[in-house]
Design a protein around this motif. Structure first.
Motif, short mmCIF file in Angstrom:
data_model
loop_
_atom_site.label_atom_id
_atom_site.label_comp_id
_atom_site.label_asym_id
_atom_site.label_seq_id
_atom_site.Cartn_x
_atom_site.Cartn_y
_atom_site.Cartn_z
N LYS A 277 0.83 -1.21 0.00
CA LYS A 277 0.00 0.00 0.00
C LYS A 277 0.86 1.25 0.00
CE LYS A 277 -2.57 -0.99 3.61
NZ LYS A 277 -3.65 -0.81 4.62
N ALA A 278 1.97 1.18 0.70
CA ALA A 278 2.84 2.35 0.82
C ALA A 278 3.42 2.80 -0.51
CB ALA A 278 3.97 2.07 1.81
N ASN A 279 3.38 1.94 -1.51
CA ASN A 279 3.96 2.26 -2.81
C ASN A 279 2.91 2.53 -3.89
OD1 ASN A 279 6.53 1.94 -1.75
ND2 ASN A 279 6.64 -0.22 -2.28
N VAL A 280 1.64 2.58 -3.51
CA VAL A 280 0.56 2.87 -4.46
C VAL A 280 0.29 4.38 -4.42
CG1 VAL A 280 -1.87 2.49 -5.02
CG2 VAL A 280 -0.47 0.60 -4.17
N ALA A 281 0.24 5.01 -5.60
CA ALA A 281 0.12 6.47 -5.64
C ALA A 281 -0.94 6.92 -6.63
CB ALA A 281 1.46 7.11 -6.01
N VAL A 282 -1.55 8.07 -6.33
CA VAL A 282 -2.45 8.73 -7.28
C VAL A 282 -1.66 9.03 -8.55
CG1 VAL A 282 -3.75 10.85 -7.71
CG2 VAL A 282 -3.89 9.72 -5.48
N GLY A 283 -2.28 8.74 -9.69
CA GLY A 283 -1.62 8.96 -10.97
C GLY A 283 -1.03 7.71 -11.58
N ASP A 284 -0.86 6.63 -10.78
CA ASP A 284 -0.32 5.38 -11.32
C ASP A 284 -1.24 4.85 -12.42
OD1 ASP A 284 1.77 5.44 -9.54
OD2 ASP A 284 1.00 3.86 -8.23
#
Length: 378
Positions: A277-284
């Motif tokens: 989860k810590a590596n999921v970002a808006v814009g991916d």
């Protein structure tokens, strides 16, 4: 800074506790939510149709109403008390996306042009890739071994999508992925949603799962591919008040023979890793393969999202800590595995509308069901 960079939020971003509490109390008040509001989440602010790059709380509504037509209590403030910017985003009526009994109202999709994704997601029509030059029910037929992306379902439902084949944590593994080379895992499972494999909490453990799903002609025992092993129960309103819901996943697994289903995602190949989860970002940018819309592409517009999902006769369920993308699904796509472009598993698709798609974090699904989807993490 490019428009792509301005749309992208920080990886693992979350709303402040103060912002979340204010949104819960003022916008999703159990005594009467603000007009059309069905959720909120972390995204970026848009102005004049362009992303600004500024983190903002997106307030999700079924449709936008001019401020002049709203009562004072229903107007979303431009900033919350802690200074967090807000932006109102219309995402339509969100529902669990099991195959419905009415004829499909969407074309078969293949891909979304990247240029379209540079525009404001809230102003996009449903993201329609070019129609596929193949039979419309390509993924609704029987397959053995069955790849992920094909029709599947408990005998008590219509049809959803097989997300992946997963397996038990190896002995001694609990929260971390098992080290490679420790031998074959003891049991294999098909992974999909609770409402696809467990009929929204209603199916008994051990009940039959057929491929294709019953709507697509699957019959037990001829087409049995798995038996229901475990699922994460969903809390529904009105049985449980919405403000007390702790739903974070709509997920279930059914034990299968390795020869009956494969980790291969049709069109894409097997997931090579899973993303924290810590590596999921808006814009991916993300993609999925599902029973109804085949291969589609989208982009994450919000993380740390709280959203109310309609399950028809079962009721409404409020989910927390969700991922919201641009539209990339339709009824029957529930259970699809959503990955990055390079096949890193990110989420499990379970709901959506003509304007957005909702995913559970794959890290949470993996942890709660105690299964592994890939030995590497990203």
């Amino acid at each position: 800074m490019t428009q792509n960079e301005m749309m992208r939020g920080p990886a693992g971003g979350r709303l402040s506790e103060a912002a979340r509490e204010q949104a819960q109390q003022q916008l999703l008040d159990p005594q009467g939510p603000a007009a059309n509001v069905i959720g909120f989440g972390l995204g970026v602010k848009w102005t004049d149709g362009r992303p600004t790059g500024q983190p903002a709380m997106l307030v999700f509504v079924t449709s936008k109403i001019p401020e002049a037509g709203l009562s004072r209590r229903d107007v979303v403030p431009g900033r919350l008390d802690d200074g967090t910017l807000t932006d109102v985003v219309a995402i339509g009526h969100v529902a669990a996306q099991q195959r419905v009994l009415s004829p499909p109202d969407m074309e078969v999709f293949v891909r979304v042009p990247d240029t379209v994704l540079e525009r404001r997601p809230t102003e996009l029509p449903p993201e329609r890739p070019a129609p596929m030059e193949a039979e419309p029910q390509l993924l609704a037929r029987r397959m053995r071994p069955c790849p992920a992306g094909f029709s599947i379902g408990n005998v008590a439902i219509t049809a959803g999508t097989l997300g992946s084949v997963v397996y038990d944590f190896l002995p001694g593994a609990t929260t971390d992925p098992p080290a490679p080379g420790l031998g074959a895992p003891p049991r294999y499972y098909v992974l999909s949603n609770n409402h696809v494999l467990a009929a929204s909490n209603a199916a008994p453990i051990g009940s039959s799962i057929v491929q294709p799903g019953p709507f697509d002609g699957g019959v037990d025992p001829r087409d049995r591919v798995a038996t229901l092993s475990r699922f994460i129960p969903i809390q529904f309103a009105p049985q449980v008040p919405l403000d007390r819901h702790n739903n974070v996943v709509d997920a279930a697994i059914g034990q299968c023979e390795f020869s009956d289903a494969t980790r291969e995602v049709y069109f894409n190949g097997p997931p090579r890793a899973w993303r924290r989860k810590a590596n999921v970002a808006v814009g991916d940018r993300v993609r999925k393969v599902g029973r109804t819309t085949n291969a589609t592409y989208g982009r994450i517009i919000s993380v740390d999202a709280t959203v109310d999902v309609n399950y028809g006769s079962a009721g409404v369920a409020r989910f927390h800590d969700q991922i919201i993308t641009t539209a990339m699904s339709a009824g029957g796509d529930s259970g699809s595995l959503v990955t990055s472009y390079d096949n890193v598993a990110i989420g499990l698709l379970f709901a959506g509308s003509s304007q957005a798609t909702i995913l559970n974090h794959i890290e949470t699904v993996r942890s709660l069901l105690r299964v592994e989807i890939a030995e590497l993490l990203a």
